[in-house]
Design a protein around this motif. Structure first.
Motif, short mmCIF file in Angstrom:
data_model
loop_
_atom_site.label_atom_id
_atom_site.label_comp_id
_atom_site.label_asym_id
_atom_site.label_seq_id
_atom_site.Cartn_x
_atom_site.Cartn_y
_atom_site.Cartn_z
N SER A 146 0.84 -1.20 0.00
CA SER A 146 0.00 0.00 0.00
C SER A 146 0.87 1.24 0.00
O SER A 146 2.04 1.19 0.34
CB SER A 146 -0.89 0.02 1.23
OG SER A 146 -0.13 0.37 2.36
N GLU A 147 0.30 2.34 -0.37
CA GLU A 147 1.04 3.60 -0.38
C GLU A 147 0.14 4.65 0.24
O GLU A 147 -1.02 4.72 -0.06
CB GLU A 147 1.36 3.98 -1.83
CG GLU A 147 2.59 4.83 -1.97
CD GLU A 147 2.94 5.14 -3.41
OE1 GLU A 147 3.22 4.19 -4.16
OE2 GLU A 147 2.91 6.31 -3.78
N THR A 148 0.70 5.43 1.14
CA THR A 148 -0.14 6.50 1.72
C THR A 148 -0.25 7.61 0.69
O THR A 148 0.74 8.15 0.23
CB THR A 148 0.48 7.04 3.03
OG1 THR A 148 1.90 7.08 2.88
CG2 THR A 148 0.14 6.14 4.19
N GLN A 164 12.86 13.39 -6.50
CA GLN A 164 12.74 14.54 -5.63
C GLN A 164 14.04 14.83 -4.89
O GLN A 164 14.29 15.99 -4.52
CB GLN A 164 11.57 14.38 -4.65
CG GLN A 164 11.77 13.40 -3.53
CD GLN A 164 10.70 13.58 -2.45
OE1 GLN A 164 9.58 13.10 -2.58
NE2 GLN A 164 11.04 14.27 -1.40
N VAL A 177 12.12 7.04 9.58
CA VAL A 177 11.77 8.40 9.17
C VAL A 177 10.71 8.94 10.12
O VAL A 177 9.71 8.28 10.41
CB VAL A 177 11.23 8.42 7.72
CG1 VAL A 177 10.88 9.84 7.29
CG2 VAL A 177 12.26 7.84 6.76
N ARG A 215 7.57 11.18 11.04
CA ARG A 215 6.43 11.61 10.23
C ARG A 215 5.45 12.34 11.13
O ARG A 215 5.36 12.10 12.34
CB ARG A 215 5.70 10.42 9.60
CG ARG A 215 6.56 9.49 8.78
CD ARG A 215 6.55 9.81 7.32
NE ARG A 215 7.37 8.87 6.55
CZ ARG A 215 8.00 9.19 5.44
NH1 ARG A 215 7.93 10.40 4.95
NH2 ARG A 215 8.71 8.28 4.80
N THR A 218 8.14 -2.73 6.11
CA THR A 218 7.73 -1.35 5.87
C THR A 218 8.86 -0.65 5.14
O THR A 218 10.01 -0.73 5.55
CB THR A 218 7.45 -0.61 7.19
OG1 THR A 218 6.50 -1.35 7.94
CG2 THR A 218 6.90 0.79 6.93
N GLU A 242 10.40 2.88 3.90
CA GLU A 242 10.34 4.33 4.06
C GLU A 242 11.05 4.95 2.86
O GLU A 242 12.25 4.78 2.67
CB GLU A 242 11.03 4.78 5.35
CG GLU A 242 10.35 4.32 6.62
CD GLU A 242 9.36 5.34 7.18
OE1 GLU A 242 8.86 6.20 6.41
OE2 GLU A 242 9.07 5.27 8.39
N SER A 243 10.29 5.67 2.03
CA SER A 243 10.93 6.49 1.01
C SER A 243 10.94 7.90 1.57
O SER A 243 10.36 8.14 2.63
CB SER A 243 10.16 6.41 -0.29
OG SER A 243 8.90 7.04 -0.13
N LYS A 265 9.31 10.36 0.63
CA LYS A 265 7.96 10.93 0.64
C LYS A 265 7.01 10.29 1.65
O LYS A 265 6.23 10.98 2.28
CB LYS A 265 7.38 10.79 -0.77
CG LYS A 265 6.10 11.58 -1.00
CD LYS A 265 6.39 13.04 -1.27
CE LYS A 265 5.12 13.85 -1.31
NZ LYS A 265 4.57 14.13 0.03
N ALA A 266 7.04 8.96 1.77
CA ALA A 266 6.02 8.30 2.59
C ALA A 266 6.46 6.90 2.99
O ALA A 266 7.44 6.38 2.49
CB ALA A 266 4.71 8.20 1.80
N ALA A 267 5.69 6.29 3.90
CA ALA A 267 5.94 4.92 4.32
C ALA A 267 4.96 4.01 3.60
O ALA A 267 3.80 4.36 3.42
CB ALA A 267 5.75 4.80 5.83
N SER A 268 5.43 2.83 3.15
CA SER A 268 4.56 1.87 2.47
C SER A 268 4.72 0.51 3.10
O SER A 268 5.83 0.11 3.45
CB SER A 268 4.94 1.75 1.00
OG SER A 268 4.87 2.99 0.38
N GLU A 269 3.62 -0.20 3.22
CA GLU A 269 3.66 -1.56 3.77
C GLU A 269 3.79 -2.57 2.65
O GLU A 269 3.22 -2.39 1.58
CB GLU A 269 2.34 -1.87 4.50
CG GLU A 269 2.07 -1.05 5.74
CD GLU A 269 3.09 -1.30 6.83
OE1 GLU A 269 3.56 -0.31 7.42
OE2 GLU A 269 3.42 -2.47 7.10
#
Lengths: 371, 125
Positions: free
Chosen positions: A2-4, A44, A299, A301, B55, B57-58, B60-64
């Motif tokens: 999944s991606e937030t 980025q 990281v 958040r 998990t 971590e990029s 930009k965001a965390a992905s499962e």
């Protein structure tokens, strides 16, 4: 997997005048506050480094430009803004960063105001807060001899980095003379184009406000000068490294500027009355803002709890991975009771684990280097 | 005999007898951007299909990453501790996440061949 994903409003998102160019340049887009904007153009992290080392440019046309005109422009802004507009009247075009507060001292929006003359000032406010900002301005202006003119006909391009001014002067000869005379935090006109020597990255640079129909050719010309297009991803890592607040994350209507690390933007020392002053001067701050650097892996958040010796003392308002420092950084709002200070270690709850973080002063990066 | 399969969630599985090596696909790493940290499970942990496996971590965001099959963790890719960017540079080989011992002898029907996975990716772009 999944991606937030950040979701926007339920209505159709808006496009800036530069949308087609972003797509042509390979941008990955996202709905940001009701606007389809580039997140990145491929990397980025590379975009971030381009701004710190040379020059990068951002389409910030989603932001709102408003012209305040009339005899009572200064008295109006003196009442409206928590910072003192008088500070900007010392020089034509001087810019001032300020919050606009509600009666409880909470932040309605943060903005930049340019003093153009006693009868004319220009505001730049956030996109996501546009509807409430305009309603608030209209309400506050009712008691003053001023006219508020929102300017959706204008586009905004920010060019940031140590080479930004030189590159802009070379690519845009029509503004070269203006650029050579502008001081930091000052703006001015070259024909229809307004240029402010301001920015949201911590680097030197400009924010160019121009007629929307000129934006595509100006963007193209800047592109030909090898200025790197940069998206929202880089914008966020750059501004957080520079210790700059983001409305909606670090600032909101439930917290005062004093509880958000922005005491330096409030002018309280004199007789001047402004909306929210009474609340600021009669209630104690419940929170303050600190900078954190992650010592373990991971990281930081937004919304992650911050703990001291097992007790929750606050939470992260903005967190990211800093490409310049190569570690994770964050701003956190903690209770004033917690008495933590620079150099202390706290714990941050990252999913199932508690990871150590150090309290540091911010900005985290100054002049392109760790501070 | 070893065989490589894919999932619609952009993971790959390399089957070796009763073991499987699992990672994310090159398409997945491209969408995530620069990866700065990968949180991997402990060895010996039993995972069910659909459990969180890792998990990512990029910036930009965390992905499962969710387990596509049931099994027990045998090994995790320690190289990712110091070089999480291996997932970006070589997602389908050096950037593997875990090796597990499969609980079942048969594979889920939902697993895709490379051809079917590539078609899926093409159709979504």
């Amino acid at each position: 997997m999944s991606e937030t994903i950040q979701t926007g409003q339920s209505t159709e998102p808006q496009k800036t005048p530069l949308y087609d160019q972003h797509i042509a340049a390979g941008a990955k887009t996202v709905d940001f506050g009701g606007w389809l904007l580039p997140v990145n153009y491929g990397s980025q992290v590379e975009e971030h480094h381009a701004v710190r080392k040379q020059a990068g440019m951002f389409d910030v046309s989603h932001m709102t430009v408003s012209d305040i005109k009339g005899q009572e422009t200064l008295p109006f802004l003196s009442k409206l803004l928590a910072n003192d507009i008088k500070k900007a009247t010392t020089m034509e075009g001087k810019a001032l960063y300020s919050c606009m507060l509600n009666e409880q001292g909470g932040v309605i929006d943060d903005l930049i105001v340019y003093y153009l003359s006693d009868d004319h000032c220009r505001l730049v406010t956030n996109a996501a807060t546009n509807a409430k900002d305009m309603a608030w301005l209209a309400k506050q202006a009712a008691d003053f001899d001023v006219a508020i003119q929102e300017r959706p006909d204008l586009a905004l391009i920010a060019v940031q980095g140590p080479e930004a001014l030189a590159s802009c002067g070379k690519q845009l000869p029509q503004i070269a003379e203006l650029l050579s005379s502008l001081k930091r935090f000052q703006g001015g006109f070259a024909g229809e184009v307004f240029v402010g020597r301001t920015g949201y990255t911590g680097e030197d640079g400009v924010e160019i406000i121009l007629p929307a129909e000129q934006a595509p050719s100006t963007w193209q010309t800047l592109l030909e000068g090898n200025i790197q297009p940069c998206g929202l991803g880089a914008r966020d890592t750059l501004r957080l490294e520079a210790g700059m607040a983001l409305y909606g994350s670090d600032l909101d209507e439930e917290h005062t500027p004093l509880e958000s690390g922005l005491s330096w933007t409030i002018a309280l020392d004199d007789e001047r009355d402004f909306v929210g002053k009474t609340a600021l001067t009669t209630t104690d701050s419940r929170y303050r803002m600190v900078g954190l650097v992650l010592e373990g892996k991971g990281v930081l958040r937004g919304h992650q709890p911050v703990l001291l010796q097992g007790d929750e003392i606050g939470s992260i308002t903005s967190g990211t991975f800093s490409p310049t420092l190569n570690q994770s950084i964050a701003l956190a709002r903690v209770s004033t009771d917690s008495e933590i200070t620079i150099g202390d270690t706290v714990q941050v709850q990252i999913r199932q684990k508690q990871v150590a973080a150090k309290v540091v002063k911010y900005p985290f990066v100054v002049n392109g280097k760790p501070s | 005999m070893s065989n490589k399969y894919f999932t619609s969630d952009h993971e790959w599985l390399q089957i070796d007898g009763s073991n499987a090596t699992i990672g994310i696909t090159d398409y997945a790493q491209q969408s995530l951007g620069e990866i700065v940290y990968v949180e991997l499970p402990e060895i010996g942990v039993e995972v069910n299909t659909g459990d969180s496996l890792a998990t990512i971590e990029s910036v930009k965001a965390a992905s499962e990453v969710y387990a596509p099959i049931q099994g027990t963790i045998l090994e995790v890719n320690e190289a990712l501790n110091d070089e999480p960017e291996l997932v970006n540079s070589d997602a389908e080989n050096e950037g593997w996440f875990i090796k597990l011992s499969m609980a079942e002898n048969t594979l889920p029907e939902s697993l895709l061949s490379k051809t079917d996975y590539d078609t899926l990716v093409e159709q979504s772009e």
